[in-house]
Each structure stands twice: as C-alpha cells, then as structure tokens.
Design an enzyme around this catalytic site. Structure first.
Site, short mmCIF file in Angstrom:
data_model
loop_
_atom_site.label_atom_id
_atom_site.label_comp_id
_atom_site.label_asym_id
_atom_site.label_seq_id
_atom_site.Cartn_x
_atom_site.Cartn_y
_atom_site.Cartn_z
N CYS A 177 0.87 -1.19 0.00
CA CYS A 177 0.00 0.00 0.00
C CYS A 177 0.90 1.23 0.00
O CYS A 177 0.78 2.12 0.84
CB CYS A 177 -0.94 0.00 1.19
SG CYS A 177 -1.84 -1.55 1.40
N GLY A 219 4.14 7.23 -1.39
CA GLY A 219 5.56 6.90 -1.53
C GLY A 219 6.49 7.42 -0.47
O GLY A 219 7.70 7.22 -0.58
N ASP A 276 1.10 -1.35 -4.85
CA ASP A 276 -0.14 -0.65 -4.55
C ASP A 276 -1.20 -1.11 -5.55
O ASP A 276 -0.89 -1.41 -6.71
CB ASP A 276 0.04 0.87 -4.64
CG ASP A 276 -1.05 1.63 -3.89
OD1 ASP A 276 -0.80 2.04 -2.74
OD2 ASP A 276 -2.16 1.79 -4.45
N ASP A 283 1.40 -0.63 5.45
CA ASP A 283 0.61 0.53 5.91
C ASP A 283 -0.81 0.28 5.41
O ASP A 283 -1.18 0.68 4.31
CB ASP A 283 1.20 1.82 5.33
CG ASP A 283 0.53 3.06 5.90
OD1 ASP A 283 -0.45 2.93 6.65
OD2 ASP A 283 0.99 4.18 5.58
N CYS A 291 -2.89 4.64 10.01
CA CYS A 291 -3.04 6.02 10.47
C CYS A 291 -4.41 6.17 11.13
O CYS A 291 -5.23 7.00 10.74
CB CYS A 291 -2.86 7.01 9.32
SG CYS A 291 -3.94 6.73 7.90
#
Length: 415
Positions: free
Chosen positions: A232, A236, A253, A294, A347
């Site tokens: 993912c 970048g 990705d 991530d 996140c």
C-alpha cells in the site's frame, strides 16, 4: 461587490454541501474554473468551517428560531468562521455572503437572516465563542476512543483536531532546511510554507511526510542491502525512506494512478524502487527480508488534516476495513522470509485497527511475536509505547510543537 470574494466563498459553500449533504470526501471535489488563489482560499475556508462546525452551530443556535435549510446554514457557518476564527472584517464578510445568498434560489429568501444573524455574531458572540468547547467527534468514533483513552485524552484529541497541521518534511540523510525546526524524531517542521517554493524541492532533498507517518519505516532500523516490500505504498513517503536508507525496495499498490505519484516522487528525489500495481490479496510475489504494511484504515488519525472524514465515514466502513487489514496482514506474512521482520501500521486512532489487530494476529500465527519498540532512542517519549509492544501516537502529542497525526505501528517477527 468584487467577484473574487464571491467566487471563493461560493466554491467553499459547494464543498461544504458536498461533504455535509452528499457525504463526499473533499478529495472528490474540485473547483476547476477558479484561479489558483481563489481555489486555495476556498479550500482554507472549507477546512476552517469543518474543523469548528460543532462550535459554530452552538454559537449560531441562539440567533435562530428554527433551523434554516442546509444551504443557508452553511452560509451562516462560513460567515461565523470568518468572523470568529479568522478575525476578518465584518463589513466585507457580511455584505459578500448576503450577496451570495441573493444569487442562489435555495438561499435567496434567507438573505435577510444571513445579514441579521452575522451582524449579531460579530458584535455579541465573541465571548461565547471562546467559552464553547471544541467540536466533538461523531458517536461512531467518540465511543470507542472514550473507552480506549478516557475523557481527558478524548477531549485533548478533539482540541488538537481544531488546529491546522504544520508542514513536515522527511529529509535525505544529512539534509537540513533553513527556517525549519528539527523534531526529535528527525523530521523537519515548517509553518505556512509553500512546498514547491522551498529550497531543495526541485533537487529532491526531502519529501512531505507527517512526523508520525515517518516513524513506521524507522522501526525496521538499518535496512542497507535488504530486500524490503512496501505494501500500500502510495504516495511513496515510506518507499523513499527505505530507498534512502539503502534498501532494495519493491513498492506495491492496488492503484496504478496512485503508484504514478510514487514514480514521480522517486524521480524528483532521484531514488529507485521497483513498482508493482497489484492487489496484495491475489498477488503471487516472492519472499522479502522485511515488509512494511501501511494498511487501509479509517484514517481517523489524520482528521486535523482532513476534517471532512468524520462527516463522511461510518462505523460500517471501519468494520469492513478491519477485516481487510486482517486479510492483508496474513497475506503479507506469506511473503516474509523466516525470521524476517514486518511493520504493521495504520493512520488510525482506533484500537481495533491497531493494538487489537496485532493481538489477534499473534493468536492466529504460532510463533509470530512483537519485537517491543522503545520510542526513546527514536526521539519519541516513553508514553508512546503500547502494552503489546507497539507504538501508539496521538494528535495531542507534541501539542506545543503543533501536534502530529494519530498512528499505530508494531514490529512483528516471523518464526
């Protein structure tokens, strides 16, 4: 009436309607007919209203016998935000928004209300504004965060969401930036800067990346000569960190469009990585020394940057995302060499997308373990460490420095 002010305000109102009524994220909005400066102003106005919408409604409520339609409401919210948050001069704000109301069939009948209410807000509401607490998160977020952190921390997070995020840069090794604060974790922090105008942009000396988002790659330590799979990967930031650290990086990705941004960022920074457009769940790739996952998540840790998120996302979406995270974590482990290390991160502020996800993975995989991370050598605070061995970062941390995104990360080792 100058068309410049009207155009930016009308665009901001269109954005607000899209978020609050049509439930569309701001990334799906555009104002292609506006000059860049007006589009930028419209964006700033929109974000200001969304960051403070609960407080704005509380201040406006006493001046309204009944709630007007959403289009008129948004004009009032925008005007109150310009007066109370931005401190703009009342005459220009009120006259411009009255004109905006008159030019729209949905709001024409409310023009007099806009004029009367905003003038009262300007003269009467400033003390009330200061005494009104920050906007509360929606119940689907507030309830699990209250359970996880308690009232005081929840309210500190909500207060942090009111403040716009500063600009953080991740520099290449040895690069400095004039006028930037060097954070303890190594990121560079600036306020009010235009990215493309900064020294070192064209040379690729750094890239934009929140200080919290720069931490997961650092959990892997020295990656020189290692094969590292960045999952993912777009846009970048972590790919560039790993490449700058000397790793042989493969960036995967599912979105070719987003992966094109990774290619552009790599070209600007003169770093290299192998780019693969694929769905991890069906991808048949090789084995890697280290992996950084991530995972897709609620993005609830980025609300100070994206205050539209609480108004658009739902609890149902989070439930689906936690299932996807579990599947991706399991699949990623099949591409990790025996004894290899993998960082799992999101996140998100929600334990179900962080701590609980890792605890569940340990139960599913015999021999999988968490390598406990001490945040102190990384420039963090000891309180960032979570009980299962990962790191839990929150927006209220470093409040005096401008805060950080909410993030969870853990370093796993395969048997």
């Amino acid at each position: 009436m100058p068309e410049t002010g009207l155009s930016a305000r009308r665009a901001a109102l269109d954005h607000l309607y899209g978020v609050l009524w049509e439930k569309r994220l701001l990334t799906h909005h555009s104002a292609p007919d506006l000059p860049p400066e007006d589009a930028a102003r419209a964006g700033r106005l929109t974000l200001t209203v969304l960051r403070h919408l609960g407080r704005l409604d509380a201040v406006l409520r006493p001046y309204l016998e009944r709630r007007p339609n959403m289009a008129v409401q948004n004009i009032l919210r925008l005007g109150a935000a310009e007066l109370l948050v931005d401190g703009s001069e009342a005459h220009g704000v009120v006259s411009s928004l009255v004109e905006v109301a008159k030019r729209n069939a949905r709001t024409r009948r409310g023009a007099g209300l806009v004029n009367a209410v905003l003038r009262k807000v300007d003269t009467e509401a400033r003390e009330v504004w200061q005494a009104t607490p920050p906007q509360k998160l929606p119940v689907w977020l507030r309830k699990p965060l209250h359970k996880a952190y308690g009232t005081d921390i929840l309210e500190a997070i909500e207060a942090a969401h009111e403040r716009p995020a500063p600009l953080d840069l991740t520099p290449k090794p040895g690069v400095t930036q004039e006028g930037a604060e060097t954070l303890p974790t190594g990121s560079l922090r600036l306020s009010g800067a235009q990215v493309s105008a900064l020294t070192g942009y064209a040379e690729g000396d750094w890239w934009v990346q929140d200080a919290a988002a720069a931490m997961p790659a650092r959990l892997l330590g020295d990656v020189t000569g290692q094969s590292v799979l960045d999952l993912c990967a777009a846009p970048g930031g972590k790919t560039m960190q790993l490449a700058a650290g000397g790793a042989d990086v493969t960036a995967l990705d599912i979105s070719e469009h987003r992966l094109n941004r990774v290619a552009e960022n790599l070209a600007r920074t003169q770093l290299t990585a192998t780019l693969i457009t694929a769905d991890l769940l069906t991808w048949e790739g090789g084995q890697y020394d280290s992996i950084l996952l991530d995972a897709p998540c609620s993005a609830s840790g980025t609300i100070r940057r994206h205050p539209d998120l609480p108004f658009v996302k739902t609890a149902d979406e989070v439930e689906a995302l936690t299932k996807l995270q579990m599947q991706m974590l399991d699949k990623a482990l099949t591409h990790l060499e025996p004894g290899g290390r993998m960082v799992f991160c999101t996140c998100s502020l929600l334990p179900n997308e962080g701590e609980n996800q890792v605890k569940a993975a340990l139960k599913r995989h015999d021999g999988l373990r968490v390598i406990p991370t001490d945040p102190t050598p990384l420039g963090g605070d000891a309180t960032w460490a979570s009980p299962e061995g990962g790191l839990r970062l929150r927006p209220d941390y470093w409040a005096e420095r401008g805060g950080m995104d909410g993030f969870y990360m853990a370093l796993l080792q395969k048997p």
